[in-house]
Write an enzyme that holds these catalytic residues in place. Structure first.
Site, PDB file in Angstrom:
ATOM      1  N   ASP A 160       0.624  -1.289   0.178  1.00  0.00           N
ATOM      2  CA  ASP A 160       0.061   0.005  -0.049  1.00  0.00           C
ATOM      3  C   ASP A 160       0.968   1.342  -0.287  1.00  0.00           C
ATOM      4  O   ASP A 160       0.279   2.386  -0.045  1.00  0.00           O
ATOM      5  CB  ASP A 160      -0.854  -0.156   1.178  1.00  0.00           C
ATOM      6  CG  ASP A 160      -0.331  -0.171   2.544  1.00  0.00           C
ATOM      7  OD1 ASP A 160       0.793   0.294   2.728  1.00  0.00           O
ATOM      8  OD2 ASP A 160      -0.846  -0.932   3.531  1.00  0.00           O
ATOM      9  N   HIS A 202       6.610  -7.974  -1.215  1.00  0.00           N
ATOM     10  CA  HIS A 202       5.328  -8.484  -2.112  1.00  0.00           C
ATOM     11  C   HIS A 202       5.334  -7.531  -3.342  1.00  0.00           C
ATOM     12  O   HIS A 202       4.341  -7.442  -3.814  1.00  0.00           O
ATOM     13  CB  HIS A 202       4.244  -8.806  -1.508  1.00  0.00           C
ATOM     14  CG  HIS A 202       4.461  -9.996  -0.515  1.00  0.00           C
ATOM     15  ND1 HIS A 202       3.536 -10.271   0.476  1.00  0.00           N
ATOM     16  CD2 HIS A 202       5.479 -10.874  -0.458  1.00  0.00           C
ATOM     17  CE1 HIS A 202       4.221 -11.339   1.176  1.00  0.00           C
ATOM     18  NE2 HIS A 202       5.366 -11.767   0.473  1.00  0.00           N
ATOM     19  N   THR A 252      -3.730 -11.629  18.336  1.00  0.00           N
ATOM     20  CA  THR A 252      -3.398 -12.691  19.079  1.00  0.00           C
ATOM     21  C   THR A 252      -1.873 -13.329  18.500  1.00  0.00           C
ATOM     22  O   THR A 252      -1.648 -12.903  17.214  1.00  0.00           O
ATOM     23  CB  THR A 252      -4.435 -13.992  18.668  1.00  0.00           C
ATOM     24  OG1 THR A 252      -4.522 -14.027  17.036  1.00  0.00           O
ATOM     25  CG2 THR A 252      -5.453 -13.619  19.156  1.00  0.00           C
TER      26      THR A 252
END
Length: 450
Positions: free
Chosen positions: A293, A317, A418
Site C-alpha cells: 500500500d 511483495h 493474538t
C-alpha cells in the site's frame, strides 16, 4: 553451456524472468538438444505463471536427459501447486530414485506426504532434507523446512487435508545465499509447542531498552487503522490464494482487479498511528513489509518531510503504486488505484502490445525478487531487535526472517491481537492488541527510556 544459455541463467538469477525467457529461447533455437537450457526456460515459464509451457519444457528436457532429477522435482512442484498430491509424489519419488540426495525433492515430497496424511514419512523426509553435507539447502529455505517440520511434529490433526497454495514449496534452486544455516534441525522430542510470553507495551519496551538497531517486519494488520482490509478479511469474500495467484491471473485476469478494487475500497487511505509511530522511531534501521500500500513511505513524509532520508523499506511483495504488462513487461507509469478509480475495463490493457496489465506485486506462485530478499536478509543480520507487526507469519519467505533473527540471538516481539504461528516453534514475545494502539505506546515508552 553456450553464451546465450549463460546469459539467460544470469538473468533468471537476477529475477528478470521475461528477459531470461527470451534469451533461453534463443539458446534453444541454436541448440535444441540442450536439456539444461530447456530446464532453465521451464523455470522462467514457471515464475511467470506459464504452467503449460513450463511443463512442456520440463518434459522435453527429460526426453533429452532422462536422469535430470531437478526436472522431475520441478514437475512434482508444479503438481503440488495444482494440488495434485499423487502426481507430485510420483514425480518427486522419481527424482529421488535418480538422485537420492536431492534435498529439494526430499523437502517437496515431505510436504506432499504431510498433506496426504503420511505424517511419519513426511517428518523423516523433512529431517533428511536438513542433514549436513554437500548440497545443503539455502539458509532461508532451510528455515522454512524447519517450520514445516515443527508444524508436522505438533500437528493435532495429522490426517490428509487440502494443500494451500502458499504451503507449496517455492522455486529456490537458483537463489544464491551467502551464509550457512546456524540452527540445528528440530528433534521430535524437543519440538513441542513453546509457552508464549505475553507482555504489556511497557514491559516489551524494557526488554528492548538496549536495542540500537530496530527492524520492523509488517503485514496487513498494521494498515487496519488506515481502513484497508486484512488478508483474512479478503479471503472471507474471495477464493483465498487462488484469487491472487499468477495462475488465476492468466486464466481470468479480471479477478485480480476485482480483488484490488475490494481491497482499496473508496477514498484515499492515510497512514495510521502505527505507521506514524514507526516512522518516528529513532533507532529504526529499516522496514521489511509484506504490504503493497505504500503507507510506510507516506508516513515518513508526514513525520519528517521530503528532506530527511528514509530508512530502507523493503516491499517483499511489491507495490500497488506501480503497474506492468504481464506479456511484455512494459510499465505505463500509473498506479493500480488509478485504474480502479476510473471506468477502465478490467483488466486494463497495455498500450504497447494489448496484453493484460497487472499491479507490480508478487502473486502466489511467483517468487520474491532475489534483490529484495537479499536486502531483507542484510537488515535481519544487522538488527538487534525485530518487531513483527500485524502479520500472521504464514507466507514464505517473510515467515522465515524471524527464525533467522532468533538464530542470531535477536529478540522477536510480536504486536498482534493474538499470537501468530511463529510462537508454536520460536521463542517470541507477544504484545496483544491492535497495532495502531500498542505500537505507539511501546515506542513512546522506549523513547522515554533513552
Amino acid at each position: 553451456m553456450n553464451e546465450l544459455h549463460t546469459r539467460g541463467l544470469a538473468l533468471l538469477r537476477a529475477g528478470r524472468e521475461h528477459e531470461a525467457a527470451t534469451c533461453l529461447r534463443e539458446a534453444i533455437s541454436l541448440g535444441p538438444d540442450d536439456a539444461r537450457a530447456r530446464y532453465h526456460l521451464a523455470i522462467a515459464h514457471r515464475l511467470r505463471g506459464e504452467l503449460t509451457e513450463a511443463r512442456n519444457e520440463l518434459l522435453a528436457a527429460l526426453e533429452l536427459e532422462p536422469t535430470l532429477a531437478p526436472a522431475c522435482a520441478q514437475l512434482g512442484g508444479l503438481a503440488l501447486v495444482a494440488g495434485e498430491l499423487q502426481e507430485a509424489m510420483s514425480w518427486l519419488s522419481r527424482a529421488l530414485a535418480i538422485h537420492p540426495g536431492h534435498r529439494i525433492s526430499r523437502y517437496q515430497l515431505g510436504v506432499a506426504l504431510r498433506f496426504a496424511g503420511h505424517r511419519t514419512e513426511a517428518i523423516s523426509l523433512l529431517q533428511a532434507s536438513l542433514e549436513p553435507g554437500p548440497g545443503a539447502l539455502p539458509p532461508v529455505l532451510a528455515h522454512r523446512v524447519r517450520g514445516q517440520l515443527v508444524d508436522a511434529l505438533n500437528d493435532p490433526l495429522p490426517g490428509a487435508r487440502p494443500l494451500a497454495q502458499c504451503a507449496a514449496p517455492l522455486v529456490t534452486e537458483l537463489l544464491e545465499e551467502r551464509e550457512p544455516p546456524r540452527e540445528e534441525a528440530p528433534h521430535p522430542e524437543s519440538s513441542r509447542e513453546r509457552e508464549m510470553r505475553v507482555m504489556t507495551p511497557l514491559e516489551a519496551a524494557r526488554l528492548l531498552a538496549g536495542a540500537r538497531s530496530i527492524l520492523a517486519l509488517t503485514g496487513s494488520g498494521i494498515s487496519v487503522g488506515s481502513g484497508l482490509a486484512t488478508r483474512k478479511e479478503l479471503w472471507q469474500r474471495w477464493d483465498r490464494d487462488a484469487a491472487v495467484s499468477v495462475f488465476k491471473f492468466r486464466e481470468a485476469p479480471n479477478v485480480l482487479w476485482e480483488v484490488i478494487a475490494d481491497f482499496l475500497g473508496e477514498g484515499r487511505h492515510r497512514p495510521d498511528a502505527a505507521h506514524l509511530a514507526l516512522a518516528a522511531c529513532p533507532d529504526l534501521i529499516g522496514i521489511v513489509t509484506q504490504n503493497v500500500d505504500g503507507l510506510h513511505q507516506e508516513a515518513h513524509r508526514e513525520v519528517h518531510g521530503e528532506s530527511v532520508p528514509m530508512p530502507p523499506v523493503i516491499e517483499l511483495h511489491g507495490t500497488l503504486l506501480e503497474t506492468r504488462c504481464q506479456a511484455c513487461d512494459a510499465r505505463p507509469g500509473r498506479t493500480a488505484g488509478s485504474y480502479v478509480e476510473t471506468a477502465a475495463p478490467r483488466p486494463p490493457r497495455c498500450e504497447r502490445c494489448d496484453g493484460p496489465l497487472r499491479p507490480d506485486v508478487v502473486l502466489f506462485g511467483e517468487r520474491v525478487a532475489p534483490e529484495r530478499m537479499g536486502q531483507a536478509l542484510d537488515l535481519v543480520r544487522r538488527c538487534d531487535a525485530l518487531l513483527v507487526v500485524g502479520t500472521a507469519m504464514d507466507v514464505a519467505p517473510a515467515s522465515e526472517l524471524p527464525r533467522i533473527a532468533r538464530a542470531n540471538g535477536v529478540p522477536v516481539v510480536e504486536l498482534k491481537r493474538t499470537a501468530s504461528r511463529l510462537s508454536r516453534s520460536l521463542d517470541t514475545v507477544l504484545v496483544p492488541g491492535e497495532s495502531d494502539t500498542v505500537l505507539p505506546e511501546l515506542l513512546e515508552n522506549l523513547r522515554q527510556m533513552r
